[in-house]
Design a protein around this motif. Structure first.
Motif, mmCIF file in Angstrom:
data_model
loop_
_atom_site.group_PDB
_atom_site.id
_atom_site.type_symbol
_atom_site.label_atom_id
_atom_site.label_comp_id
_atom_site.label_asym_id
_atom_site.label_seq_id
_atom_site.Cartn_x
_atom_site.Cartn_y
_atom_site.Cartn_z
ATOM 1 N N PRO A 107 0.842 -1.212 0.000
ATOM 2 C CA PRO A 107 0.000 0.000 0.000
ATOM 3 C C PRO A 107 0.875 1.259 0.000
ATOM 4 C CG PRO A 107 -0.728 -1.569 1.663
ATOM 5 C CD PRO A 107 0.596 -2.079 1.165
ATOM 6 N N THR A 108 0.435 2.261 -0.736
ATOM 7 C CA THR A 108 1.208 3.506 -0.820
ATOM 8 C C THR A 108 0.893 4.386 0.387
ATOM 9 O OG1 THR A 108 -0.560 4.423 -2.150
ATOM 10 C CG2 THR A 108 1.330 3.544 -3.330
ATOM 11 N N GLU A 109 1.907 5.157 0.818
ATOM 12 C CA GLU A 109 1.723 6.085 1.937
ATOM 13 C C GLU A 109 1.514 7.510 1.425
ATOM 14 O OE1 GLU A 109 1.380 5.447 5.160
ATOM 15 O OE2 GLU A 109 1.432 3.319 4.636
ATOM 16 N N GLU A 110 2.473 7.960 0.591
ATOM 17 C CA GLU A 110 2.417 9.342 0.102
ATOM 18 C C GLU A 110 1.788 9.429 -1.290
ATOM 19 O OE1 GLU A 110 3.171 11.963 1.930
ATOM 20 O OE2 GLU A 110 3.564 10.552 3.566
ATOM 21 N N GLU A 111 2.165 8.447 -2.156
ATOM 22 C CA GLU A 111 1.681 8.521 -3.542
ATOM 23 C C GLU A 111 0.217 8.073 -3.591
ATOM 24 O OE1 GLU A 111 4.396 6.309 -2.738
ATOM 25 O OE2 GLU A 111 5.743 6.291 -4.458
ATOM 26 N N LYS A 112 -0.665 9.062 -3.516
ATOM 27 C CA LYS A 112 -2.085 8.716 -3.438
ATOM 28 C C LYS A 112 -2.890 9.250 -4.625
ATOM 29 C CE LYS A 112 -2.626 6.232 0.210
ATOM 30 N NZ LYS A 112 -3.146 4.870 0.021
ATOM 31 N N TYR A 113 -2.369 10.268 -5.260
ATOM 32 C CA TYR A 113 -3.188 10.948 -6.279
ATOM 33 C C TYR A 113 -2.273 11.438 -7.393
ATOM 34 C CZ TYR A 113 -6.619 14.296 -8.171
ATOM 35 O OH TYR A 113 -7.492 14.997 -8.978
ATOM 36 N N GLY A 114 -2.704 11.298 -8.627
ATOM 37 C CA GLY A 114 -1.850 11.745 -9.724
ATOM 38 C C GLY A 114 -2.639 12.002 -10.983
ATOM 39 N N VAL A 115 -1.937 12.622 -11.947
ATOM 40 C CA VAL A 115 -2.544 12.936 -13.245
ATOM 41 C C VAL A 115 -1.798 12.139 -14.311
ATOM 42 C CG1 VAL A 115 -3.093 14.765 -14.884
ATOM 43 C CG2 VAL A 115 -3.095 15.248 -12.435
ATOM 44 N N VAL A 116 -2.559 11.578 -15.258
ATOM 45 C CA VAL A 116 -1.957 10.795 -16.336
ATOM 46 C C VAL A 116 -1.317 11.753 -17.336
ATOM 47 C CG1 VAL A 116 -2.422 9.108 -18.158
ATOM 48 C CG2 VAL A 116 -3.744 9.052 -16.033
ATOM 49 N N ILE A 117 -0.020 11.573 -17.570
ATOM 50 C CA ILE A 117 0.681 12.471 -18.496
ATOM 51 C C ILE A 117 0.955 11.807 -19.839
ATOM 52 C CG2 ILE A 117 1.734 13.962 -16.754
ATOM 53 C CD1 ILE A 117 4.245 12.248 -16.928
ATOM 54 N N CYS A 118 0.587 10.521 -19.948
ATOM 55 C CA CYS A 118 0.734 9.829 -21.229
ATOM 56 C C CYS A 118 -0.321 8.720 -21.268
ATOM 57 C CB CYS A 118 2.141 9.237 -21.343
ATOM 58 S SG CYS A 118 2.384 8.357 -22.891
#
Length: 1993
Positions: A4-15
């Protein structure tokens, strides 16, 4: 390992990621993802678009963002940690993206490009926000820009309005509904509302270049703004210094020569403003004279001027919003003395006073208009200010003076001077030099500015006007003198004469001066000043300035000091004067004496009263400049002597306070506030101020003039500020002494206030104004009082004051408004935000509002007050006291609010309604269980409760019906729905409890149900039509409110019990509407209610007819509105059948449910057809289907009639008039000829049944007439005539009889085209229900052939595939999800066979019956049965004949009907041959009969071609093939049963020879001399034909008439033509046209081309190189006989290929029709229908099904020999030359026509008599005409077939037409016509038609002249002919012989070779009889028998 991720929770698809790995998640660029786990460069998570689908994706495809995670674990939620406005921009841009592309598709190009620009701006602004490099101010500004653009885009795209506060989206839960409404309402741009604060305008000006080529000196260019109307400059000057090359003198100024003209008001922008540029050169005195003055001395000299009108360019500048370039042309002054007016002259266009030195002189400037205050301009346009911008101010102060705006500028204008000549012969060149000197004589540095943009200087040199003693300068100079140096400074002006002699010295000759301040301390006044000029010379010194300062400078100065000694050093020149004008713009200096006196009051202690009195005459600008000083002075005076000056100081203070209320000085209020807080020191002032204020109040009852009292009332706010601040200062100084006295004085003051308000002002207008002023100012004092008193105390003060006002009844309306405004401001004040004060104030406020609402007065103000109250209550809703306040409001307001809303809604006042709706919703939203409980408990009776419920339900219903909130206020609409559903849930229990059992009340329940239905159907709640993101947002916040209401509705329905019957059938329609909502859950809840209704009606009435009728009725209208879908149909049937199964009445129930679902199926089809871009055919078919269902299955007459009219309208739109008439006839047949009254229905008025039926009949007759179906209209005419006759209505009877007669005329005279018929099969499940897997026969349009029809069908069903074979499709095709079309032509089988068999029926009549009232159709398919015969394929070629029977006859209510039954039979080769030959015989007889009866006159082409076709074919193997096939001994032995048929075929062949003989005799008579060789050729070939048949029929040569064109004995002729050898046959086949046989409509092949009155075909011969396959037989077979087609039309030409199969192969060896490119040799324009494109071309079998070629305007197979201009070539000559060459007879039977030259025939159109010209057809169509038939033999087999079959061997034909036996009508009783062509001179031949070449009839005779002589001598009765038919000429050729197989008489040879025909009733001449040879008697008997038979018929 996934962790499970701690910090990496949200992101935008760049490709974008295609998910190409197992469990891969497909992602598009720009999507956002929520990350759950990670593993070695991969993430597992979900896309926020599809949160239910988990998958893996590469980590490097994701840009991570910070986010807040709540509820960590399996159900965690992630919110991005970014500015909410950034999130909004992202979401909005994604939503816009798809809509933006749609704009392009919909051709909204303008909006497309604008939106693209805005989207790019938003992306850029978003980037700036995310960068994090902006200051707070910049962030705020960027957010402002973003929100403006978001709102603009949403509005233009029709999206929802987003309510915002400080750029953040507002959460509707956090604010009251009223606030939300106001917020959304204020976002709407309102027209006509001016901004309260004036917005200053600024002009940015930049000099790009000055193009000139003649000056060659440095120049100064001065720009300024000039007001033409007032004739003055309104701005400072902007100076640009240029060198002699036109560049800036200072190199640093390159690209920086720009200025900003500031502070222009809106008023200024409407003035007649100009930009004026004065050009001053610096150089020699005269430009072109180098002698005038030395080179080293430079003078400022005027050069030119340019102007630009601002009004002319303002529009473009306003729209452009960026710099725009302009060119200003520079003009020079013709006379220097007028230089000061040059700009005015240019503006006025006084062209005599200026001139343009050169076209190339011009200033290029750029302008830009900016708006806003300077700070805003600096922020928005930083680039402008980086260019060394020169701020150029307005002369004088702007409209709004800002407190910090410190200015001290004196503008001096050098006006003019008058100087003496001084003994010189020429006038002087005067230069003025000016200095500013301080009191000590020092010249002040840098205190003179020539213009902005250049540094200040210490001296000023004016420009020099050449030889002028009275110069006019008009030059403005700015003197920015420091404030501390202003007092004591003066100006000195020195006057010099500039000599132009060699030395060029400047000689001083005088001076003038002027001090800047007067002795009394005021500055120089704004005026023109005339200064004295004192004489001096170069030696004079000004070192001691005191020498001249003591002198008077001007006239006023002189008056002040009269005793001036005359011995002074400087003497005044009395004849000379000098004028200047000044204008002071200073915030520190004053020109006002009274103001200075006040500030220095101690110097004039005895004048204080006067000075204070004069203060109100000082201008506002002066007062605000010295505001603090004045206030200090006033309070010092007050402290000095309170008793004496108290009232005057009070009045002065009131005057200053009221001055600050002016918009111009409004900005100085903060200055006043700052003064009170920080500088005010009058600790004792409060006592005097309270005393004076109270005294004013108390006087108000007595005084008549109350202006000063009203001013004091208006100043109340600041007076209280001074009072309170003074008391605070006093308390601070004395530690709170005299507190009680202060409190009591305030209370006394409030008593006075209450006293003033309680006075009756109805009779005193002045008192009214005083009260109004007091009420307006009253709420402003609360904040001041709160500093000294507790909240409760202030609230008590206020309550007492508000309570002292008289009630609404006792005061006028204007006072009403003021009172409410005062209450409104009280509610908005800080005082009201305290719950302690609200408890005290709310009752009195609510009391006043209640009174106003009851009387419906001042509703807008009341709504504003209520809105404010709700807003405060909402924000304080956490406090406990709010419950009590809401309770108070519910009691006082709820009922009156509902009443008010009902009144407003009835008047449709939208804005007021919106305000009150928001108030009501706010109140309902604040109510909780307790409030509802109290409310319902407080009703005294059920009637009161009932009235309340009806009111609130009615208001809610109106809310949804009226759309109080616009469509894009989605937030408001959803919130409203949420509040309504919550309220209804509270009230439904009260409804159930009080009005169900014994007290059942239908009205309340009905109101409730109507509300629930309306609620569920609201457009704003239909979540299916909105985007998924928006739907998710709504569902998350509110859920699906439709489902909530549906559950509520269902439970209430169940609670009704036995009272349900009251709502049947009333609520069926509304409930049906609810079930049609596309929400599965709502449907599941609501559909069972219908079972309930059926059950209750069944219990009560024993059936459910009402439910059934209503359901069907409403279903129709609702589905047509677009509601319902296929899934609803299935669910409806499923749920109800499940319920009905358990009932005792299940059978009727199931039957009903099934029929309703079937109706729905049809209705959905109908709707889909109607709403789409469907073709008329589809719509009509669908409507017919639905209409029949209503009639036959559910017997709904009214719906049936409605659809009859819909169908009729569709037919009319498609111009199907006959079908429209048949459709309307259905309604007509439902009516009787009775006097029963009928109600108004559709477009019919109230009338009797008789009247409606009569009107319908007339309309139907009219439509039949338009559709040319007169035969159908005639029975209706008779029916109407019968009715009129029975009523003795002779006028109408006469009219209808004339109508009937005209129809008979039309039938006989007007041309009608016979349509084609096509069979269409629709296979596959993708077709609409009414077409699916069915076959139809369609009646084609005029001129429509198979190719065109097929293309039309494929365009109507673009998804369909054309099937390539005629076989019936298998189950795979029937059940597949696709569309297959199977199309081929069919032949009609007429029902009226007896009409067609009658000899005397005209062909036009027969033509109608052939193609109308037809229910059966057929088509033929040739095939080989058993082994194929190589030698003669006709032996084994059979015909498969399919007969189709339709459900209805065509034409009918539709152009197509479904096939009801199919029958299949096989036709043997022999039977086919019999039909072919018989049809050809009939055709020949008909044509010959026409020529005998002179129906076709003059033009013999038709007959020539027909004879040629038959004889040539017979010679070259046509009939011979049949002989080979069927007369063979082997065949007869194998088929003993065919003996009779063989005999029949033989007899038919014999008959053909007879007919041909007569035909040749007729041809002999009419043939043109030039065509004689063709005739000879025909006779020769005829002999060959007889020879070929000789062995079969030995007596044949004896029977035939004399046809030889020579005197050779017949025996010789016959002997010379022996039967053809196989070699000859082969040779002939290769080089001759194929044997042409015409085909009839009802030939053995349904694919044969059909015959009408048409012209014959001529063969276009093919080249022998065109190879042929054996299967070409069928095609060749079709071409056996040519068919005459339209009379006078271009005919089919077949291009034939030669057969190379074998030496013995027949020329008729083809078994299929030729491809279209072979069949036609004509250009497409000449053909009737286009050839079928390859895309749709069928295979071999399909080619057999090509359309039958009837009624084609011009043949598809024959090139038209018509030239461009419509003229014909000389047909006879062309034919003659091509066929026979140079008059050489063509008698060689072995030579085909091909060897003698290809030819193409065109024949003249049939000549109508001139008086009866038929309507002209298009150029390519040629007319039919009624022609006489030759009667058929009574024993000829008649099976309804009227044409011949072109296949000699029994195969079907395609593309070749033939004349049928019934093609030509015959009539014998009409009187003979005299206007025929025969009775006309020959030159009139051309009069009838342009297409006919005139030629003179040439009389010639046969070589056997006796033949003609005998004919002439024969007495013969002329036939009486119908109109358009020419009576028979006495010279007519002989009649046809009787049919041999009918008479069975031996045929005898006639001596003359001519068979004579006589009418039965005419006695024959004896001499003729005696001359008959032996054997002729039998023939004569046969002829008589034939005549007798014809007479009987």
């Amino acid at each position: 390992m996934w962790t499970p991720t701690e910090e990496e929770k949200y992101g935008v698809v760049i490709c974008s990621f295609r998910g190409s790995v197992p469990q891969g998640l497909v992602l598009e660029i720009g999507e956002t993802v929520q990350i759950l786990e990670k593993c070695e460069g991969w993430y597992r998570g979900v896309s926020t678009k599809k949160p239910n689908v988990k998958g893996i994706f590469p980590a490097n495809y994701i840009h991570l963002k910070k986010a807040i995670v709540s509820n960590r674990g399996q159900y965690e939620t992630v919110v991005p940690l970014e500015d909410s406005i950034v999130t909004e921009v992202t979401a909005t841009l994604q939503e816009w993206a798809s809509l933006w592309k749609q704009l392009y598709v919909k051709h909204k190009v303008d909006l497309f490009y604008k939106l693209r620009h805005v989207m790019n701006e938003l992306i850029d602004l978003r980037r700036q926000l995310l960068s994090g490099h902006l200051t707070q101010d910049q962030v705020r500004e960027v957010k402002r820009h973003i929100t403006v653009r978001l709102d603009w885009g949403n509005e233009h795209l029709g999206l929802d309005l987003v309510p915002r506060k400080d750029f953040e989206v507002v959460d509707s839960d956090q604010i009251s509904v009223s606030d939300l409404y106001k917020m959304v309402d204020t976002m709407r741009p309102r027209h006509g509302e001016a901004c309260r604060m004036p917005v200053p305008h600024h002009f940015f000006l930049s000099l790009k270049s000055f193009t000139y080529n003649t000056i060659g000196e440095d120049t100064d260019v001065f720009f300024s703004l000039y007001d033409m109307r007032e004739g003055k400059q309104i701005s400072e000057r902007f100076l640009v210094r240029l060198n002699k090359n036109g560049g800036p003198r200072n190199p640093e100024k390159i690209e920086r020569m720009c200025a900003l003209f500031t502070d222009l008001s809106s008023k200024d922008m409407k003035r007649d403003l100009y930009i004026v540029a004065h050009v001053i050169r610096i150089g020699r005195m005269l430009l072109n004279d180098s002698k005038k003055g030395p080179a080293h001395l430079h003078y400022r000299r005027p050069y030119g001027c340019a102007v630009l009108s601002i009004l002319d360019v303002l529009q473009s500048l306003t729209e452009l919003k960026e710099e725009k370039d302009f060119v200003l042309k520079v003009y020079t002054c013709n006379n220097e003395s007028e230089w000061s007016q040059i700009h005015e002259n240019i503006i006025r266009k006084s062209s005599a006073k200026y001139s343009a030195p050169s076209a190339s002189h011009g200033l290029i400037i750029s302008l830009q208009l900016l708006r806003g205050d300077m700070e805003q301009i600096r922020r928005e346009n930083p680039m402008i200010f980086n260019r060394g911008l020169a701020i150029t101010r307005k002369l004088g102060f702007p409209d709004v003076i800002m407190p910090g705006d410190i200015r001290n500028d004196l503008y001096l204008t050098l006006e003019k001077g008058d100087f003496e000549r001084g003994g010189k012969s020429v006038q002087k060149n005067i230069e003025v030099t000016m200095y500013v000197l301080y009191a000590d004589g020092e010249i002040l540095k840098d205190c003179i500015s020539l213009g902005s943009g250049e540094p200040n200087r210490s001296s000023y040199h004016s420009f020099v006007l050449y030889h002028s003693n009275s110069p006019r300068w008009g030059e403005i100079i700015k003197l920015p003198i420091p404030i501390d140096r202003f007092r004591g400074s003066h100006l000195r002006f020195e006057f010099r004469h500039c000599s132009t002699k060699d030395k060029g010295e400047k000689k001083l000759f005088g001076f003038a001066f002027s001090p800047l301040m007067r002795d009394d301390g005021t500055t120089l006044s704004d005026d023109i000043h005339e200064l004295y000029v004192y004489k001096c010379d170069e030696n004079s010194t000004f070192n001691n300035h005191a020498l001249y300062l003591g002198l008077p400078c001007c006239k006023e100065d002189y008056n002040g000091c009269p005793n001036i000694p005359s011995s002074l050093i400087f003497q005044r020149s009395t004849k000379e004067s000098f004028f200047i004008s000044t204008q002071l713009s200073s915030t520190k200096l004053t020109q006002n004496v009274d103001l200075l006196a006040l500030l220095k009051w101690k110097a004039f202690p005895d004048r204080i009263m006067d000075i204070l009195g004069r203060l109100r005459h000082v201008s506002g600008e002066e007062i605000v400049k010295f505001l603090q000083d004045i206030l200090d002075t006033l309070f010092v005076i007050l402290d000095d002597n309170t008793e004496k000056y108290g009232l005057l100081v009070f009045q002065s203070l009131v005057f200053i306070i009221n001055l600050l209320r002016d918009i111009k000085y409004f900005h100085f209020r903060p200055v006043m506030d700052t003064y009170i807080q920080k500088h005010f020191a009058g600790a004792l002032a409060y006592k005097e101020l309270i005393r004076c204020l109270k005294w004013y109040m108390d006087c108000s009852a007595e005084l008549i003039r109350q202006d000063h009292i009203q001013e004091a009332m208006r100043a109340l706010e600041y007076l209280f500020k001074f009072i309170v601040q003074s008391r605070i200062l006093y308390s601070r100084a004395t530690c709170g002494m005299e507190e009680e006295q202060f409190r009591s004085s305030i209370q006394e003051l409030f008593q006075s206030i209450r006293f003033v308000l309680s006075l009756d002002s109805r009779n005193s207008e002045t008192l009214l104004f005083t009260q109004a002023a007091l009420l307006n100012s009253f709420p402003t004092i609360f904040d001041e009082l709160l500093q000294m008193f507790t909240v409760q105390e202030v609230a008590e003060f206020v309550r007492g004051t508000l309570g002292s006002m008289p009630s609404t009844v006792h005061i006028g309306q204007s006072m009403d408004v003021v009172k409410l405004q005062s209450i409104a401001r009280t509610v908005d004040s800080r005082l009201f935000s305290f719950s302690e004060s609200r408890r005290i104030l709310l009752p009195v406020v609510l009391h006043h509002i209640h009174l106003h609402l009851r009387q419906q007065k001042e509703l807008l103000i009341c709504s504003g007050i209520l809105g404010s109250i709700f807003s405060i209550v909402k924000t304080s809703s956490l406090e406990a006291d709010v419950m009590e306040e809401v309770e108070m409001m519910v009691e006082s307001l709820l009922d009156v609010l509902l009443q008010t809303l009902l009144t407003i809604m009835s008047k449709s006042h939208a804005q007021e309604a919106g305000e009150y709706v928001s108030c009501l919703l706010s109140l309902l939203r604040q109510m909780c269980d307790t409030h509802y409980q109290h409310l319902l408990d407080n009703f005294q009776s059920k009637d009161e409760l009932k009235e309340f419920l009806l009111k609130i339900f009615c208001v809610f219903r109106n809310l949804m019906k009226m759309s109080v909130f616009p469509r894009d206020w989605m937030v408001m609409r959803l919130l409203t729905s949420n509040i309504i559903v919550t309220t209804v849930q509270y009230l439904s229990s009260a409804l159930h409890k009080n009005f169900t059992e014994t007290d059942f009340d239908f009205k309340v329940w009905n109101s409730y149900f109507s509300l629930a239905v309306l609620f569920i159907n609201q457009p704003s709640l239909q979540l299916e039509i909105i985007t998924s993101a928006k739907r998710k947002k709504i569902l998350d916040k509110y859920g699906d409110m439709r489902v909530m209401m549906a559950y509520e509705l269902f439970s209430m329905w169940q609670n009704l019990g036995e009272h349900k019957i009251h709502f049947i059938p009333g609520m069926i329609g509304p409930f049906l509407g609810v079930t049609l909502v596309p929400q599965p859950e709502v449907r599941n809840i609501m559909i069972p209610i219908f079972h309930d209704m059926m059950d209750w009606e069944q219990r009560k009435n024993g059936n459910f007819k009402q439910v059934e009728a209503e359901l069907i009725d409403k279903l129709d209208s609702m589905v047509s509105e677009g509601k319902g879908d296929e899934s609803y149909r299935e669910l409806f049937g499923l749920l109800l059948l499940e319920k009905v199964e358990q009932e005792t009445w299940r059978e009727t129930g199931i039957s009903f449910v099934t029929s309703v679902t079937r109706l729905m199926e049809r209705l959905l089809d109908y709707r889909d057809c109607m709403k789409g871009e469907e073709t008329e055919n589809k719509k009509i078919g669908c409507t017919v289907n639905l209409m029949n269902f209503y009639k036959s299955e559910i017997n709904k007459e009214e719906m049936y009639i409605r659809y009859i009219h819909k169908l009729c309208d569709m037919h009319l739109q498609a111009e199907n008039y006959t079908e429209a008439a048949f459709t309307l006839l259905l309604y007509c047949e439902l009516l009787q000829w009775e006097e029963r009254p009928l109600r108004e229905f559709l477009h019919y008025p109230s009338q009797t049944e008789w009247q409606r039926k009569e009107g319908l009949c007339r309309k139907i007759i009219h439509y039949f007439n338009k559709g040319k179906s007169w035969e159908f209209g005639i029975p209706l005419c008779r029916e109407l005539a019968c009715q009129y006759e029975s009523l003795y209505d002779y006028q109408s009877l006469s009219w209808i009889r004339k109508m009937e007669a005209s129809y008979y005329d039309n039938i006989m005279e007007q041309q009608r085209l016979e349509p084609e018929f096509f069979r269409v099969g629709f296979y596959g499940r993708k077709f609409p229900f009414f077409l699916r897997n069915k076959e139809y026969v369609c009646r084609g349009h005029d001129y429509e052939r198979l190719e065109a029809f097929q293309q039309r069908m494929l365009s109507e069903f673009p998804q369909a595939v054309a099937m390539q074979h005629p076989n019936h499709p298998d189950d795979a095709i029937l059940q597949c999800d696709a569309q297959y079309l199977q199309i081929y032509a069919v032949t009609p089988i007429p029902d009226y066979v007896d009409v067609l068999q009658m000899d005397r029926v005209p062909d036009r009549v027969k033509s109608f019956y052939r193609v109308n009232n037809v229910r059966k159709f057929r088509y033929d398919r040739p095939f080989h049965k058993g082994p194929k015969d190589k030698e003669n394929e006709f032996k084994s070629l059979w015909i498969e004949r399919t007969t189709l029977t339709l459900t209805h006859s065509l034409p009918g209510i539709s152009r197509w009907f479904e096939v009801e039954r199919r029958e299949l039979v096989e036709v043997s080769p022999l039977e086919n041959a019999i039909q072919v030959v018989e049809n050809k015989n009939q055709e020949l007889r008909a044509l010959i009969s026409q020529y005998q009866h002179k129906q076709v006159h003059g033009n013999i082409n038709l007959l020539s071609m027909c004879l040629n076709g038959v004889i040539d074919a017979a010679v070259n193997g046509g009939i011979a093939r049949y002989q080979e096939a069927f007369f063979d001994k082997d065949y007869i032995t194998k088929h003993p049963g065919d003996a009779e048929k063989i005999t029949q075929l033989k007899e038919l062949m014999q008959e053909q020879v007879h007919v041909l003989g007569v035909g040749l005799a007729v041809h002999e008579k009419f043939v043109h001399p030039e065509m004689r060789p063709l005739h000879k050729k025909l006779i020769d070939q005829f002999q060959m034909m007889r020879a070929s048949l000789y062995h079969e029929f030995p007596g044949l040569d004896k029977l035939s008439p004399a046809c030889s064109g020579t005197s050779t004995p017949r025996g010789n002729v016959l002997a010379s033509h022996s039967p053809m050898s196989p070699e000859n046959i082969k040779m002939t086949h290769r080089h001759s046209p194929m044997n042409l046989m015409g085909t009839g409509r009802h030939s053995s092949s349904s694919l044969s081309s059909h015959a009408s009155s048409e012209a014959g075909n001529v063969v276009m011969l093919g080249d022998s190189s065109m190879g042929e396959a054996p299967e070409d037989l069928y095609h060749h077979m079709q071409l056996a006989y040519p068919n005459p087609r339209y009379q006078g039309s271009v005919t089919n030409v077949s291009v034939l290929s030669s057969s190379q199969a074998s030496p013995s192969s027949s020329s008729l060896s083809s078994t299929h029709s030729a491809p279209s490119q072979m069949i036609t040799s004509a250009p497409s324009s000449a053909r009737g229908s286009p050839s079928l494109p390859d895309k749709y071309r069928h295979a071999r079998e399909m080619m057999l099904l090509l359309p039958t070629h009837r009624d084609r305007p011009s043949s598809a197979m024959y090139p038209a020999a018509i030239l461009e201009n419509g003229q014909l070539p000389n047909f006879q000559r062309a034919l003659f030359q091509q066929v026979v060459g140079s008059c050489k007879p063509c008698s060689d039977p072995n030579l085909s026509v091909a060897e003698k030259g290809h030819y193409s025939l065109h024949f003249d159109a049939f000549h109508h008599p001139l008086g009866d010209t038929p309507p002209a057809l298009p150029a390519r169509t040629l007319r039919k005409s009624p022609l006489h038939p030759i009667p058929a033999s009574p024993t000829s087999p008649q099976s309804g077939l009227d044409g011949s079959n072109s296949t000699l061997s029994g195969s079907a034909s395609s593309g070749v037409s033939s004349l049928s036996e019934s093609n030509f009508g015959h009539s014998s009783e009409a009187p003979p016509r005299t206007d025929t062509m025969d009775s006309m001179p020959s030159q009139a031949w051309n009069a009838d038609e342009d297409l006919e070449p005139p030629y003179l009839p040439v009389h010639y005779s046969l070589s056997e002249s006796a033949v003609l002589d005998s004919i002439k001598a024969q007495p013969c009765r002329s036939h009486s002919a119908p109109g358009c038919v020419i009576p028979q000429d006495p010279m007519d050729p002989p009649a046809l012989p009787p049919k041999p197989y009918h008479t069975r008489l031996p045929a005898l040879e006639h001596d003359e070779g001519v068979l004579l025909r006589e009418d039965a009733d005419r006695p024959r001449g004896l001499h003729r009889k005696a001359s008959l040879p032996p054997g002729s008697a039998k023939e004569e008997q046969a002829r008589m028998a034939w005549e007798h038979g014809r007479g009987e018929q």
